[in-house]
Scaffold this motif. Structure first.
Motif, PDB file in Angstrom:
ATOM      1  N   GLY A  49       0.900  -1.136   0.321  1.00 48.94           N
ATOM      2  CA  GLY A  49       0.178   0.274  -0.204  1.00 48.94           C
ATOM      3  C   GLY A  49       0.633   1.779   0.160  1.00 48.94           C
ATOM      4  N   THR A  50       2.230   1.160  -0.204  1.00 55.95           N
ATOM      5  CA  THR A  50       2.724   2.358  -0.703  1.00 55.95           C
ATOM      6  C   THR A  50       3.013   2.469  -2.045  1.00 55.95           C
ATOM      7  OG1 THR A  50       5.063   1.263   0.072  1.00 55.95           O
ATOM      8  CG2 THR A  50       3.457   1.723   2.479  1.00 55.95           C
ATOM      9  N   VAL A  51       3.552   3.589  -2.356  1.00 52.98           N
ATOM     10  CA  VAL A  51       4.131   4.523  -3.791  1.00 52.98           C
ATOM     11  C   VAL A  51       5.875   3.667  -3.646  1.00 52.98           C
ATOM     12  CG1 VAL A  51       4.226   5.687  -4.761  1.00 52.98           C
ATOM     13  CG2 VAL A  51       2.394   5.983  -3.429  1.00 52.98           C
ATOM     14  N   GLY A  52       6.716   4.518  -2.713  1.00 50.15           N
ATOM     15  CA  GLY A  52       7.834   3.732  -2.999  1.00 50.15           C
ATOM     16  C   GLY A  52       7.792   2.082  -3.224  1.00 50.15           C
ATOM     17  N   HIS A  53       6.853   1.167  -2.893  1.00 45.82           N
ATOM     18  CA  HIS A  53       6.866   0.199  -2.642  1.00 45.82           C
ATOM     19  C   HIS A  53       6.788  -0.553  -4.175  1.00 45.82           C
ATOM     20  CE1 HIS A  53       6.559  -4.655  -2.452  1.00 45.82           C
ATOM     21  NE2 HIS A  53       6.989  -4.599  -1.764  1.00 45.82           N
ATOM     22  N   ALA A  54       5.387  -0.268  -4.868  1.00 49.29           N
ATOM     23  CA  ALA A  54       5.332  -0.521  -5.719  1.00 49.29           C
ATOM     24  C   ALA A  54       5.665   0.602  -7.082  1.00 49.29           C
ATOM     25  CB  ALA A  54       3.302   0.744  -6.173  1.00 49.29           C
ATOM     26  N   LEU A  55       6.299   1.422  -6.883  1.00 48.63           N
ATOM     27  CA  LEU A  55       7.366   2.380  -7.761  1.00 48.63           C
ATOM     28  C   LEU A  55       9.059   1.746  -7.638  1.00 48.63           C
ATOM     29  CD1 LEU A  55       7.551   5.873  -6.567  1.00 48.63           C
ATOM     30  CD2 LEU A  55       6.751   5.039  -8.803  1.00 48.63           C
ATOM     31  N   GLY A  56       8.967   0.852  -6.582  1.00 48.82           N
ATOM     32  CA  GLY A  56       9.865  -0.224  -6.896  1.00 48.82           C
ATOM     33  C   GLY A  56       9.760  -1.442  -7.330  1.00 48.82           C
ATOM     34  N   VAL A  57       8.598  -2.434  -7.306  1.00 49.09           N
ATOM     35  CA  VAL A  57       8.280  -3.168  -8.592  1.00 49.09           C
ATOM     36  C   VAL A  57       8.037  -2.709 -10.001  1.00 49.09           C
ATOM     37  CG1 VAL A  57       6.309  -4.491  -9.421  1.00 49.09           C
ATOM     38  CG2 VAL A  57       7.121  -4.109  -6.673  1.00 49.09           C
ATOM     39  N   THR A  58       7.660  -1.070 -10.015  1.00 47.14           N
ATOM     40  CA  THR A  58       7.653  -0.823 -11.589  1.00 47.14           C
ATOM     41  C   THR A  58       9.314  -1.052 -12.058  1.00 47.14           C
ATOM     42  OG1 THR A  58       5.017   0.039 -10.908  1.00 47.14           O
ATOM     43  CG2 THR A  58       7.096   0.490 -12.360  1.00 47.14           C
ATOM     44  N   LEU A  59       9.410  -0.678 -11.571  1.00 48.15           N
ATOM     45  CA  LEU A  59      10.907   0.235 -11.295  1.00 48.15           C
ATOM     46  C   LEU A  59      11.725  -1.183 -12.494  1.00 48.15           C
ATOM     47  CD1 LEU A  59      13.867   2.286 -12.153  1.00 48.15           C
ATOM     48  CD2 LEU A  59      14.336   1.760  -9.585  1.00 48.15           C
ATOM     49  N   GLY A  60      11.569  -2.358 -11.593  1.00 50.68           N
ATOM     50  CA  GLY A  60      12.077  -3.960 -11.683  1.00 50.68           C
ATOM     51  C   GLY A  60      11.763  -3.760 -12.978  1.00 50.68           C
ATOM     52  N   TYR A  61      10.361  -3.733 -13.096  1.00 45.58           N
ATOM     53  CA  TYR A  61       9.390  -4.096 -14.806  1.00 45.58           C
ATOM     54  C   TYR A  61      10.123  -3.646 -15.500  1.00 45.58           C
ATOM     55  CZ  TYR A  61       6.234  -7.905 -13.393  1.00 45.58           C
ATOM     56  OH  TYR A  61       6.382  -9.160 -12.880  1.00 45.58           O
ATOM     57  N   VAL A  62      11.050  -2.180 -15.578  1.00 49.21           N
ATOM     58  CA  VAL A  62      11.050  -1.039 -16.218  1.00 49.21           C
ATOM     59  C   VAL A  62      12.075  -1.637 -17.031  1.00 49.21           C
ATOM     60  CG1 VAL A  62      11.422   0.894 -17.059  1.00 49.21           C
ATOM     61  CG2 VAL A  62       9.593   0.356 -15.398  1.00 49.21           C
ATOM     62  N   VAL A  63      12.792  -1.750 -16.103  1.00 49.30           N
ATOM     63  CA  VAL A  63      14.913  -2.030 -16.487  1.00 49.30           C
ATOM     64  C   VAL A  63      14.446  -3.732 -16.899  1.00 49.30           C
ATOM     65  CG1 VAL A  63      17.031  -2.559 -14.951  1.00 49.30           C
ATOM     66  CG2 VAL A  63      15.405  -0.467 -14.233  1.00 49.30           C
ATOM     67  N   VAL A  64      14.374  -3.710 -16.575  1.00 47.08           N
ATOM     68  CA  VAL A  64      13.826  -5.358 -17.376  1.00 47.08           C
ATOM     69  C   VAL A  64      13.434  -6.087 -18.480  1.00 47.08           C
ATOM     70  CG1 VAL A  64      13.805  -7.897 -16.779  1.00 47.08           C
ATOM     71  CG2 VAL A  64      15.003  -7.073 -14.748  1.00 47.08           C
ATOM     72  N   ASN A  65      12.808  -5.395 -18.571  1.00 42.48           N
ATOM     73  CA  ASN A  65      12.105  -4.962 -19.909  1.00 42.48           C
ATOM     74  C   ASN A  65      12.794  -4.047 -20.851  1.00 42.48           C
ATOM     75  OD1 ASN A  65       9.859  -6.502 -20.076  1.00 42.48           O
ATOM     76  ND2 ASN A  65       8.732  -5.451 -18.862  1.00 42.48           N
ATOM     77  N   THR A  66      13.239  -2.970 -20.996  1.00 42.06           N
ATOM     78  CA  THR A  66      13.914  -2.164 -21.696  1.00 42.06           C
ATOM     79  C   THR A  66      15.744  -3.114 -21.456  1.00 42.06           C
ATOM     80  OG1 THR A  66      13.608  -0.020 -19.739  1.00 42.06           O
ATOM     81  CG2 THR A  66      15.812  -0.267 -21.497  1.00 42.06           C
ATOM     82  N   LEU A  67      16.457  -3.678 -20.688  1.00 43.11           N
ATOM     83  CA  LEU A  67      17.238  -3.921 -21.610  1.00 43.11           C
ATOM     84  C   LEU A  67      16.818  -5.114 -22.170  1.00 43.11           C
ATOM     85  CD1 LEU A  67      20.311  -4.728 -21.233  1.00 43.11           C
ATOM     86  CD2 LEU A  67      19.804  -5.924 -18.496  1.00 43.11           C
ATOM     87  N   PHE A  68      16.631  -5.947 -21.891  1.00 39.49           N
ATOM     88  CA  PHE A  68      16.062  -7.527 -22.265  1.00 39.49           C
ATOM     89  C   PHE A  68      15.022  -6.904 -23.724  1.00 39.49           C
ATOM     90  CE2 PHE A  68      16.330 -10.389 -18.788  1.00 39.49           C
ATOM     91  CZ  PHE A  68      17.469 -10.616 -18.812  1.00 39.49           C
ATOM     92  N   GLY A  69      13.906  -6.376 -23.602  1.00 38.51           N
ATOM     93  CA  GLY A  69      13.481  -5.962 -25.097  1.00 38.51           C
ATOM     94  C   GLY A  69      13.735  -4.662 -25.844  1.00 38.51           C
ATOM     95  N   ASN A  70      14.691  -4.046 -25.466  1.00 38.62           N
ATOM     96  CA  ASN A  70      15.179  -3.296 -26.476  1.00 38.62           C
ATOM     97  C   ASN A  70      16.219  -2.987 -26.816  1.00 38.62           C
ATOM     98  OD1 ASN A  70      12.522  -1.808 -26.096  1.00 38.62           O
ATOM     99  ND2 ASN A  70      12.551  -0.628 -24.602  1.00 38.62           N
ATOM    100  N   ILE A  71      17.337  -3.467 -26.194  1.00 42.05           N
ATOM    101  CA  ILE A  71      18.797  -3.986 -26.177  1.00 42.05           C
ATOM    102  C   ILE A  71      19.148  -5.119 -26.559  1.00 42.05           C
ATOM    103  CG2 ILE A  71      20.953  -3.581 -24.873  1.00 42.05           C
ATOM    104  CD1 ILE A  71      20.001  -1.572 -23.727  1.00 42.05           C
ATOM    105  N   LEU A  72      18.748  -6.146 -25.914  1.00 41.71           N
ATOM    106  CA  LEU A  72      19.838  -7.446 -25.682  1.00 41.71           C
ATOM    107  C   LEU A  72      18.965  -8.266 -26.675  1.00 41.71           C
ATOM    108  CD1 LEU A  72      21.441  -9.497 -24.654  1.00 41.71           C
ATOM    109  CD2 LEU A  72      20.042 -10.364 -23.378  1.00 41.71           C
TER     110      LEU A  72
END
Length: 273
Positions: free
Chosen positions: A238-261
């Motif tokens: 229920g905290t914005v910080g936790h949700a942002l942390g989860v979101t950041l992981g998805y953004v980084v992984v999908n950017t690294l794997f889907g847009n670079i690798l």
């Protein structure tokens, strides 16, 4: 428009055939490897199909166990989400003084719609299980034809050597593309499943499996896969910080794997820009 409508209208036939073709192309090297080891053609086909059934069955078993547990906790998630939404609405009303926001926000995030969506997803999964037999049946015929089709193609075309090279190149490039896509999707699912586990989310295996499957869907698949994880973060913590942390992981992984690798591998292996 005619083609799109025709594809949509014939989806009941085309979807199992496309899945069977996808599995057959990925499995063809396994069958050819068995045949090179002097395994008879029919037995090599059967063993390849059985291997696919075992892998897909394992994935279905893992997913079904997680889905049954998810169904048991669905009512809890809906209650928590409703409480969270009501808290947000009360905070907005306190700051703005507009009671109309209560109506608009609750309608925009309707827990009943979430329940219907979850039940619909379970129903679609059950429907997929119903077509699994057809998929593997079509796949068996495709694999059995793969050994005799080149000879038929040579007879039809009348230019054996050139057509052999062309056909082998087409099959090899399709296998390369699907192989890269599968490896990247598997890596995406494993990493994001581990990320969900690190952040204490429920059903990390199911979230990883969802990320693996939806990674085959271009552009929007990764976005859709992130939505359940973010919702679970908001419901459980229920905290914005936790949700942002989860979101950041998805953004980084999908950017690294889907847009670079993935584009880098595709470009080098297939000669694409």
């Amino acid at each position: 428009v005619d083609v799109v409508y025709g594809l949509r209208y014939a989806s009941a036939i085309l979807l199992p055939s496309a899945l069977a073709l996808f599995l057959a192309v990925l499995s063809l090297p396994v069958m050819l490897w068995l045949k090179d080891r002097r395994v008879p053609g029919a037995l090599a086909t059967i063993l390849t199909v059985v291997l696919n059934i075992a892998v897909v069955g394992l994935l279905i078993l893992v997913a079904s166990q997680s889905m049954s547990q998810f169904q048991e906790r669905l009512a809890f998630y809906v209650r928590e989400l409703q409480t969270l939404v009501n808290g947000w609405v009360r905070g907005i009303e306190t700051r703005t003084g507009f009671a109309l926001l209560d109506y608009l926000t609750i309608r925009a995030v309707d827990p009943g719609a979430i329940v219907d969506f979850a039940r619909g997803a379970v129903g679609r999964a059950a429907q997929f299980l119903g077509t699994t037999f057809i998929v593997f049946l079509i796949m068996t015929f495709m694999l059995s034809e793969a050994t005799v089709f080149p000879e038929k193609f040579r007879i039809i075309s009348g230019d054996g050597e050139r057509q052999d090279r062309r056909l082998a190149k087409v099959v090899r490039e399709i296998q390369t593309y699907l192989g890269i896509k599968t490896v990247i999707s598997l890596a995406t699912g494993v990493v994001l499943g581990a990320w969900a586990w690190v952040w204490g989310l429920d059903f990390p295996v199911l979230l990883g499996l969802l990320a693996f499957v939806l990674n085959y869907v271009p552009t929007v698949g990764s976005i859709i896969a992130a939505v359940p994880a973010i919702l679970l973060s908001l419901i459980l913590v229920g905290t914005v910080g936790h949700a942002l942390g989860v979101t950041l992981g998805y953004v980084v992984v999908n950017t690294l794997f889907g847009n670079i690798l993935e584009p880098s591998l595709m470009g080098r292996r297939l000669g694409l820009s």
